[in-house]
Design a protein around this motif. Structure first.
Motif, PDB file in Angstrom:
ATOM      1  N   SER A 109      -2.365  -4.709  -0.574  1.00 26.79           N
ATOM      2  CA  SER A 109      -1.221  -3.944  -0.070  1.00 26.79           C
ATOM      3  C   SER A 109      -0.603  -3.058  -1.151  1.00 26.79           C
ATOM      4  O   SER A 109       0.237  -2.217  -0.844  1.00 26.79           O
ATOM      5  N   THR A 143      -5.579   2.345   1.195  1.00 23.67           N
ATOM      6  CA  THR A 143      -6.926   1.880   1.530  1.00 23.67           C
ATOM      7  C   THR A 143      -7.560   2.789   2.566  1.00 23.67           C
ATOM      8  O   THR A 143      -6.903   3.202   3.521  1.00 23.67           O
ATOM      9  N   ARG A 150       0.044   2.258   1.463  1.00 22.71           N
ATOM     10  CA  ARG A 150       0.511   0.938   1.044  1.00 22.71           C
ATOM     11  C   ARG A 150       1.519   0.362   2.019  1.00 22.71           C
ATOM     12  O   ARG A 150       1.451  -0.789   2.401  1.00 22.71           O
ATOM     13  N   ARG A 161      -3.691  -3.522   8.556  1.00 18.44           N
ATOM     14  CA  ARG A 161      -3.619  -4.426   7.398  1.00 18.44           C
ATOM     15  C   ARG A 161      -3.179  -5.818   7.826  1.00 18.44           C
ATOM     16  O   ARG A 161      -2.365  -5.948   8.739  1.00 18.44           O
ATOM     17  N   ASN A 194      -1.639  -8.445   5.387  1.00 16.00           N
ATOM     18  CA  ASN A 194      -1.306  -8.721   3.986  1.00 16.00           C
ATOM     19  C   ASN A 194      -1.470 -10.199   3.644  1.00 16.00           C
ATOM     20  O   ASN A 194      -1.824 -10.537   2.511  1.00 16.00           O
ATOM     21  N   VAL A 250      -7.986  -5.468   5.029  1.00 21.04           N
ATOM     22  CA  VAL A 250      -7.795  -4.305   5.897  1.00 21.04           C
ATOM     23  C   VAL A 250      -8.936  -4.291   6.905  1.00 21.04           C
ATOM     24  O   VAL A 250     -10.083  -4.571   6.560  1.00 21.04           O
TER      25      VAL A 250
END
Length: 127
Positions: free
Chosen positions: A30, A34, A53, A72, A74, A79
């Motif tokens: 994170s 990405t 992010r 995402r 986290n 991802v």
């Protein structure tokens, strides 16, 4: 630095779905922008999807908009790329990449320099 490992590729038929995963180790994913990229035989690598992010900025290539979703998790330091309604032209090796850069108005997700790359996972879509 962060290490990236893709998984979830395979051989499917047109119209099917796949979910690719990009699992990170070494650092918190994170903390990075990405992206997912793909490279088909005889073609240049191309941007598929990206997520900033903070998840504020998400972008997709025109060819996958409405079919692919990047997200995402986290807690899992992962991802994902959910790919629906797959087409034969989606056949490629798919790569996950992480960038320490932050997308801006003048340089969006596709144009960032990505510092870390996974080894890729093959996606083959038959007609």
């Amino acid at each position: 630095q962060v290490q990236l490992v893709e998984s979830g590729g395979g051989l499917v038929q047109a119209g099917d779905s796949l979910r690719l995963s990009c699992a990170a180790s070494g650092r918190t994913l994170s903390s990075y922008t990405t992206g997912w990229f793909r490279q088909a035989p005889g073609k240049e690598r191309e941007f598929v999807a990206g997520i900033s992010r903070s998840v504020v900025i998400i972008d997709y290539a025109d060819s996958v908009k409405g079919r692919f979703t990047i997200s995402r998790d986290n807690a899992k330091n992962t991802v994902y790329l959910q790919m629906n309604s797959l087409k034969p032209e989606d056949t490629a090796v798919y790569y996950c990449a992480a960038s320490i850069a932050i997308p801006t108005i003048t340089r969006g997700l596709p144009g960032l320099h990505y510092d870390y790359w996974g080894q890729g996972t093959q996606v083959t879509v038959s007609s």
